[in-house]
Design an enzyme around this catalytic site. Structure first.
Site, PDB file in Angstrom:
ATOM      1  N   CYS A   1     -36.323 -72.826  45.618  1.00 12.40           N
ATOM      2  CA  CYS A   1     -35.437 -72.956  46.780  1.00 12.40           C
ATOM      3  C   CYS A   1     -34.429 -74.033  46.390  1.00 12.40           C
ATOM      4  O   CYS A   1     -34.745 -75.223  46.445  1.00 12.40           O
ATOM      5  CB  CYS A   1     -36.203 -73.360  48.040  1.00 12.40           C
ATOM      6  SG  CYS A   1     -35.125 -73.683  49.453  1.00 12.40           S
TER       7      CYS A   1
ATOM      8  N   CYS B   1     -33.445 -76.383  49.564  1.00 10.52           N
ATOM      9  CA  CYS B   1     -34.395 -77.297  50.211  1.00 10.52           C
ATOM     10  C   CYS B   1     -35.773 -77.121  49.611  1.00 10.52           C
ATOM     11  O   CYS B   1     -35.997 -77.520  48.470  1.00 10.52           O
ATOM     12  CB  CYS B   1     -34.392 -77.132  51.734  1.00 10.52           C
ATOM     13  SG  CYS B   1     -34.510 -75.440  52.325  1.00 10.52           S
ATOM     14  N   SER B   2     -36.685 -76.477  50.324  1.00  8.75           N
ATOM     15  CA  SER B   2     -38.072 -76.428  49.846  1.00  8.75           C
ATOM     16  C   SER B   2     -38.805 -75.210  50.392  1.00  8.75           C
ATOM     17  O   SER B   2     -40.013 -75.261  50.579  1.00  8.75           O
ATOM     18  CB  SER B   2     -38.798 -77.704  50.268  1.00  8.75           C
ATOM     19  OG  SER B   2     -38.651 -77.890  51.672  1.00  8.75           O
ATOM     20  N   CYS B   3     -38.076 -74.117  50.689  1.00 12.67           N
ATOM     21  CA  CYS B   3     -38.699 -72.936  51.293  1.00 12.67           C
ATOM     22  C   CYS B   3     -39.813 -72.403  50.398  1.00 12.67           C
ATOM     23  O   CYS B   3     -39.652 -72.303  49.182  1.00 12.67           O
ATOM     24  CB  CYS B   3     -37.645 -71.858  51.528  1.00 12.67           C
ATOM     25  SG  CYS B   3     -36.385 -72.402  52.694  1.00 12.67           S
TER      26      CYS B   3
END
Lengths: 217, 231
Positions: B135, B138-140
């Site tokens: 991702c 972000c951090s999906c």
């Protein structure tokens, strides 16, 4: 926004070490920030939450640990929506305790989470593209939230799967409605994105919303 | 009381800045850096506690619910769930096809919660194709299948480099790919969450599904390594 969060393709960062057994939380406050983010009653949704993190100034973003970015975001949004004031955060002891609401308990944890995702205004939307279509990511640079990464803008790919109708993050994050639309898995040749640096066999797949795309001619 | 708290926070911020400056300036002996970090952590801790305290007093946080949610994500959900999916896909070709077609309902068949109210996609490694999930924004990450993302997955170095230099990233992670293997990088930019189905290791014929699941590591389901070889 063209923020530091949009870091795909940047050079200079060291690759982290993978730790198979590293704990999720390294400090007790991280656990608190995580848990409170998921259960706090709040009038904003995931898209605005993401925008809140992206809005951290770039120098601060890079030097702030992951859950401290959440903390910063929670503080900013809680103040913006009037859930708390800066004065209350500086002096929590000054805040009166309201009569206690009943505690929740459930075997289904999803019942305990505060609502993260807005309701779609409609599950129906016209699909502008079909599988196999060649599409270009519009070269747009909105100042608000967007999920079209910079490295894909202006690049041509092929629609590989229709992912169905979703909330449009760009409008939803800014309080402008869910603007339901199709999202597509778009396949890009790695060389289309990165030139001769990339291996000719490789591909990058990006999920892109209808509004980000136009037909390649 | 209140003045004391405010001034403590200001003290921490100023000391932290001064300590960081001293480290950057080259005085950087480890004990100074450690002391500076301790001060920064203490400031985060005060701020986190302040926000939770105020929201709890206003009934906007239910502490009992918060404890349950933390316990769930810290201790209950994790890569062992995704590993069940992978192991089943190794022994049941029809299930594998359903998993690749639409991973959410396939996961729900195994009684895995939280897989029907959002979209999941499984992508399979083969001798010709290697998949890697990132991702960049972000951090999906597929929480219901793998739990919370590891720290390295959220790190700038991984997010920046996975899309442009996936072969170098994999090589530095210890996975050497043949030149004729195609690398597919999946950037999770929307609400679809990806899980990699690693290749079934050689020498696992006849192993039980449970034994197979034990070979499936968290990082193999992100594409950062292969499944483990049987002992």
């Amino acid at each position: 926004m063209n923020g530091i969060h949009d870091m795909g393709g940047m050079d200079g960062f060291a690759l982290p070490t993978r730790h198979p057994e590293a704990p999720h939380f390294h400090y007790p406050w991280e656990r608190l920030v995580f848990g409170s983010s998921l259960v706090m009653q709040k009038p904003w949704f995931i898209d605005e939450s993401r925008f809140g993190v992206e809005s951290i100034p770039p120098d601060l973003y890079l030097t702030t640990p992951y859950y401290a970015r959440w903390l910063y975001r929670n503080e900013q949004l809680a103040i913006k929506y009037g859930l708390v004031t800066a004065a209350e955060l500086a002096d929590p002891d000054s805040v009166a305790v309201l009569p206690k609401a009943e505690s929740s308990s459930s075997d289904d944890v999803s019942q305990l989470l505060s609502s993260m995702v807005a309701e779609l205004d409609s599950a129906e939307a016209e699909a502008s593209f079909s599988v196999g279509d060649r599409v270009v990511v519009k070269n747009e640079h909105p100042v608000g939230h967007t999920r079209a990464p910079r490295y894909a803008r202006g690049r041509t790919g092929i629609v590989q799967r229709d992912q169905g109708v979703h909330i449009f993050p760009d409008t939803n994050a800014m309080g402008l409605g869910t603007k339901p639309q199709h999202c597509y898995s778009v396949m890009f040749e790695a060389r289309e994105l990165w030139g001769s640096r990339a291996n000719i066999r490789d591909h990058v797949y990006i999920d892109l919303f209808d509004d980000y795309l136009e037909s390649a001619t | 009381m209140s003045n004391k708290k405010v001034s403590r926070r200001r003290f921490l911020a100023e000391t932290s800045a001064a300590a960081s400056a001293a480290t950057v300036a080259g005085a950087g002996i480890p004990s100074q850096a450690a002391a500076a970090d301790e001060i920064v952590q203490s400031d985060y801790s005060l701020r986190a506690k302040a926000l939770v305290s105020v929201l709890t007093k206003k009934n906007l946080i239910d502490p009992a619910a918060m404890d349950q949610v933390i316990d769930y994500y810290e201790n209950k959900v994790g890569p062992h769930i995704g590993a069940r999916l992978v192991a089943r896909s190794w022994v049941d070709p029809a299930f594998r096809q359903r998993l690749l077609d639409d991973a959410g309902p396939a996961a729900a068949e195994l009684g895995i919660p939280g897989t029907l109210n959002s979209a999941f996609r499984a992508v399979a490694n083969t001798p010709a194709v290697h998949n890697l999930v990132v991702c960049t924004l972000c951090s999906c990450y597929p929480w219901p299948l793998l739990g919370l993302p590891p720290t390295w997955y959220k790190d700038a170095g991984y997010r920046a480099r996975a899309v442009i230099d996936p072969r170098d990233v994999l090589s530095e992670f210890g996975l050497q790919l043949e030149q004729d293997v195609e690398v597919r990088v999946w950037d999770s930019t929307a609400e679809i969450r990806y899980i990699v189905i690693p290749e079934r290791p050689a020498g696992t014929e006849g192993m039980t599904e449970e034994a197979l699941a034990a070979l499936v590591t968290r990082d193999s389901m992100i594409g950062a390594e292969r499944a483990k070889a049987p002992a």
